[in-house]
Design a protein around this motif. Structure first.
Motif, mmCIF file in Angstrom:
data_model
loop_
_atom_site.group_PDB
_atom_site.id
_atom_site.type_symbol
_atom_site.label_atom_id
_atom_site.label_comp_id
_atom_site.label_asym_id
_atom_site.label_seq_id
_atom_site.Cartn_x
_atom_site.Cartn_y
_atom_site.Cartn_z
ATOM 1 N N MET A 1 33.234 14.830 36.842
ATOM 2 C CA MET A 1 34.118 13.759 36.369
ATOM 3 C C MET A 1 35.242 13.575 37.380
ATOM 4 O O MET A 1 35.844 14.553 37.840
ATOM 5 N N LEU A 2 35.523 12.308 37.726
ATOM 6 C CA LEU A 2 36.591 11.995 38.653
ATOM 7 C C LEU A 2 37.775 11.411 37.901
ATOM 8 O O LEU A 2 37.611 10.543 37.036
ATOM 9 N N LEU A 3 38.970 11.882 38.229
ATOM 10 C CA LEU A 3 40.194 11.412 37.599
ATOM 11 C C LEU A 3 41.202 11.038 38.673
ATOM 12 O O LEU A 3 41.157 11.554 39.794
ATOM 13 N N ASN A 4 42.114 10.154 38.310
ATOM 14 C CA ASN A 4 43.226 9.815 39.196
ATOM 15 C C ASN A 4 44.424 10.649 38.763
ATOM 16 O O ASN A 4 44.965 10.465 37.670
ATOM 17 N N VAL A 5 44.828 11.579 39.622
ATOM 18 C CA VAL A 5 45.934 12.480 39.303
ATOM 19 C C VAL A 5 46.981 12.364 40.400
ATOM 20 O O VAL A 5 46.699 12.624 41.570
#
Length: 274
Positions: A1-5
């Protein structure tokens, strides 16, 4: 899963199941020069037995964008931002080695978000010898070899090896080499320096109110169990589980670590529910 952090891409492994923040969440943080893969067995079991698991690659490690962050405090803030990005209000926070300091500091900074705290292969202060710190800066390959030897209890891994021809030490060494190849900017030195300079561990531990689990390797040369006494003493309600392993306890004693983590996660969630 890719997230913008914090404006950058962060990769999280979810144990082979779609991440559902409505389930009890457990977050596991890797240590220096590692990535999410060190939690392979534990993460998959938990994900397939009632938990949502979030196993991030820290910035500059594995598949997460860099640069690597230079302090435990920055990494703790990043971890809390990751929870926000994943839509997670509360979770069991766990970490190994450097990751244990990150989980501890995050639980200190946002106590309302920690259902429980699991600290593996931990110590405080997490001082790195001058020789190893300098080697990590000037000769990363040599530092990898040094740490790989120090982190394992034996060069022979039977019967814990999952199959003929599998090398626990070889796999760990190759992972650290791969981290160097993906991030050539002295990643190991950055991680070690963050561990070495972290000075808030005792204060953070003294304020922890959530259930806490210590999992320590009885043959750990990197963070010997006796060196964790400051933390285990500051967290009065913590439980200590000792496993037959060195510092790389998730791969040397995978089932024992899983049993302890799984029981603790269930207990932390049920305690909160009641």
């Amino acid at each position: 899963m890719l997230l913008n952090v914090q404006g950058k891409q962060a990769y999280c492994y979810t144990g082979g199941k779609a991440f559902d923040p409505a389930l009890p969440v457990i977050v596991l943080v890797h240590g220096a020069q590692n990535d999410h893969s060190v939690w392979g067995l534990q993460s998959r079991y938990l994900a397939h037995h009632g938990h949502a698991v979030l196993i991030p690659d820290l910035p500059g490690h594995g598949r997460s964008a860099g640069p690597a962050l230079g302090s435990v405090e920055e990494l703790a803030d990043w971890l809390l931002a990751l929870l926000d990005a994943a839509g997670v209000d509360r979770a069991v926070l766990g970490g190994h080695s450097m990751g244990s300091l990150i989980a501890l500091e995050a639980a200190h900074r946002a106590p309302q978000r920690a259902l429980g705290l699991a600290l593996l292969g931990t110590t405080y202060p997490m001082k790195v010898s001058d020789a190893l710190l300098e080697t990590s800066r000037s000769d990363e390959e040599a530092a990898i070899d040094m740490v790989n030897i120090f982190s394992h209890s034996s060069i022979a891994h039977k019967p814990s090896s999952p199959g003929p021809g599998f090398s626990v030490m070889g796999g760990a060494r190759r992972l650290m080499q791969r981290m160097s190849a993906r991030n050539p900017d002295q990643l190991f030195h950055t991680d070690f320096a963050a561990c070495n300079s972290y000075a808030n561990g005792e204060a953070a531990a003294s304020g922890i109110a959530c259930p806490t689990l210590f999992i320590l390797g009885n043959k750990d040369m990197m963070t010997p169990p006796r060196s964790a006494k400051l933390l285990t003493g500051a967290i009065k309600h913590g439980k200590i589980v000792t496993v037959e392993a060195g510092h790389s306890l998730m791969t040397e004693a995978p089932d024992a670590v899983l049993d302890a983590l799984s029981a603790f996660a269930r207990s932390a969630v049920s305690t909160t529910a009641t």
